[in-house]
Design a protein around this motif. Structure first.
Motif, short mmCIF file in Angstrom:
data_model
loop_
_atom_site.label_atom_id
_atom_site.label_comp_id
_atom_site.label_asym_id
_atom_site.label_seq_id
_atom_site.Cartn_x
_atom_site.Cartn_y
_atom_site.Cartn_z
N ALA A 4 0.86 -1.20 0.00
CA ALA A 4 0.00 0.00 0.00
C ALA A 4 0.89 1.24 0.00
CB ALA A 4 -0.90 0.01 1.23
N PHE A 5 0.58 2.16 -0.89
CA PHE A 5 1.27 3.44 -0.95
C PHE A 5 0.29 4.54 -0.54
CE2 PHE A 5 3.66 0.83 -3.92
CZ PHE A 5 4.97 1.11 -3.53
N LEU A 6 0.70 5.35 0.42
CA LEU A 6 -0.10 6.49 0.87
C LEU A 6 0.62 7.76 0.47
CD1 LEU A 6 0.34 4.60 3.89
CD2 LEU A 6 -1.94 5.53 3.85
N SER A 7 -0.13 8.81 0.23
CA SER A 7 0.50 10.11 -0.02
C SER A 7 -0.51 11.22 0.18
CB SER A 7 1.08 10.18 -1.44
OG SER A 7 0.04 10.21 -2.39
N ASP A 8 0.00 12.42 0.31
CA ASP A 8 -0.82 13.62 0.38
C ASP A 8 -1.86 13.57 1.50
OD1 ASP A 8 0.16 15.21 -2.05
OD2 ASP A 8 -0.19 13.22 -2.86
N ILE A 9 -1.43 13.18 2.67
CA ILE A 9 -2.32 13.15 3.84
C ILE A 9 -2.63 14.59 4.29
CG2 ILE A 9 -2.54 12.38 6.23
CD1 ILE A 9 -0.42 10.15 5.41
N LYS A 21 -7.48 2.06 8.20
CA LYS A 21 -8.48 1.01 8.47
C LYS A 21 -8.73 0.18 7.22
CE LYS A 21 -13.08 0.18 10.21
NZ LYS A 21 -14.40 0.45 9.75
N ASP A 22 -8.89 0.85 6.10
CA ASP A 22 -9.12 0.14 4.84
C ASP A 22 -7.93 -0.72 4.46
OD1 ASP A 22 -10.84 -0.28 2.41
OD2 ASP A 22 -9.07 0.59 1.44
N ILE A 23 -6.74 -0.19 4.65
CA ILE A 23 -5.53 -0.97 4.36
C ILE A 23 -5.47 -2.22 5.23
CG2 ILE A 23 -3.01 -0.96 4.60
CD1 ILE A 23 -3.07 1.97 3.65
N ASP A 24 -5.81 -2.08 6.51
CA ASP A 24 -5.82 -3.24 7.41
C ASP A 24 -6.82 -4.29 6.92
OD1 ASP A 24 -3.87 -2.18 9.04
OD2 ASP A 24 -5.28 -1.42 10.54
N GLU A 25 -7.96 -3.84 6.42
CA GLU A 25 -8.97 -4.78 5.91
C GLU A 25 -8.52 -5.46 4.63
OE1 GLU A 25 -12.44 -2.32 5.60
OE2 GLU A 25 -12.70 -2.21 7.78
N GLN A 26 -7.63 -4.81 3.87
CA GLN A 26 -7.13 -5.37 2.62
C GLN A 26 -5.99 -6.36 2.85
OE1 GLN A 26 -8.65 -4.72 -0.30
NE2 GLN A 26 -10.04 -3.39 0.84
N VAL A 27 -5.46 -6.40 4.05
CA VAL A 27 -4.37 -7.30 4.43
C VAL A 27 -3.17 -7.13 3.49
CG1 VAL A 27 -3.71 -9.64 5.10
CG2 VAL A 27 -6.11 -8.94 5.28
N ASP A 29 1.03 -6.43 2.88
CA ASP A 29 2.29 -6.88 3.47
C ASP A 29 3.19 -5.73 3.88
OD1 ASP A 29 1.91 -9.79 3.01
OD2 ASP A 29 1.88 -9.13 0.91
N MET A 30 3.13 -4.63 3.13
CA MET A 30 3.99 -3.48 3.40
C MET A 30 3.22 -2.20 3.13
SD MET A 30 7.43 -4.85 1.50
CE MET A 30 8.53 -3.64 2.18
N ARG A 31 3.58 -1.14 3.87
CA ARG A 31 2.98 0.17 3.65
C ARG A 31 4.10 1.20 3.55
NH1 ARG A 31 -0.52 0.43 9.02
NH2 ARG A 31 1.54 -0.09 9.76
N PHE A 32 3.92 2.15 2.64
CA PHE A 32 4.88 3.24 2.46
C PHE A 32 4.12 4.54 2.30
CE2 PHE A 32 6.97 -0.53 0.77
CZ PHE A 32 8.20 -0.48 1.40
N CYS A 33 4.71 5.63 2.79
CA CYS A 33 4.13 6.96 2.59
C CYS A 33 5.04 7.75 1.64
CB CYS A 33 3.99 7.70 3.92
SG CYS A 33 3.27 9.34 3.73
N LEU A 34 4.42 8.32 0.62
CA LEU A 34 5.16 9.04 -0.41
C LEU A 34 5.25 10.54 -0.14
CD1 LEU A 34 3.83 7.13 -3.53
CD2 LEU A 34 5.88 6.68 -2.17
N GLY A 35 5.00 10.95 1.08
CA GLY A 35 5.21 12.34 1.47
C GLY A 35 3.96 13.20 1.52
N ASP A 36 4.20 14.45 1.87
CA ASP A 36 3.15 15.44 2.10
C ASP A 36 2.19 14.99 3.20
OD1 ASP A 36 4.27 17.20 0.36
OD2 ASP A 36 2.87 16.82 -1.27
N ASP A 55 4.87 2.77 12.21
CA ASP A 55 6.15 2.38 11.62
C ASP A 55 6.07 2.29 10.09
OD1 ASP A 55 8.86 1.84 11.91
OD2 ASP A 55 8.54 -0.33 11.96
N ILE A 56 5.49 3.35 9.49
CA ILE A 56 5.34 3.41 8.04
C ILE A 56 6.50 4.23 7.47
CG2 ILE A 56 3.88 4.19 6.13
CD1 ILE A 56 1.48 3.87 8.04
N PRO A 57 7.38 3.60 6.70
CA PRO A 57 8.48 4.35 6.08
C PRO A 57 7.92 5.46 5.18
CG PRO A 57 8.80 1.99 5.81
CD PRO A 57 7.41 2.19 6.32
N SER A 58 8.58 6.61 5.23
CA SER A 58 8.05 7.76 4.49
C SER A 58 9.19 8.57 3.88
CB SER A 58 7.26 8.65 5.46
OG SER A 58 6.70 9.75 4.80
N ILE A 59 8.91 9.14 2.73
CA ILE A 59 9.83 10.10 2.14
C ILE A 59 9.25 11.49 2.37
CG2 ILE A 59 10.74 8.48 0.44
CD1 ILE A 59 8.97 9.83 -1.66
#
Length: 90
Positions: A4-9, A21-27, A29-36, A55-59
């Motif tokens: 899962a890639f997250l960005s622009d929060i 919550k949605d990511i947890d329901e999708q099960v 393996d890894m999550r990353f944040c692309l910034g902002d 503990d989501i790695p982020s740029i």
């Protein structure tokens, strides 16, 4: 493997919590944040705390860099200039 890639929060805690919550329901393996992670929203500090506690790695995005004084706000966007000034104080 599901990633899962997250960005622009942009400091929007309620939306971020809903996405997690949605990511947890999708099960995934890894999550990353692309910034902002910070920017226009009202809860930049709580968003960052949650991002770190999960503990989501982020740029670093351009809004994040502006908050921390690493990068100048480009284009003179008055909303962004105000948001970065306010959030830098938090």
């Amino acid at each position: 493997m599901r990633i899962a890639f997250l960005s622009d929060i942009h400091g929007n805690l309620e939306a971020f919590e809903a996405v997690l919550k949605d990511i947890d329901e999708q099960v995934v393996d890894m999550r990353f944040c692309l910034g902002d992670s910070v920017g226009y929203g009202a809860d930049p500090d709580r968003v960052l705390k949650l991002l770190f506690s999960e503990d989501i790695p982020s740029i670093m995005g351009n809004h994040d860099a502006a908050i921390f004084g690493i990068r100048q706000v480009e284009g003179g966007d008055p909303i962004l200039v105000g948001a970065t000034a306010d959030q830098a104080d938090q």
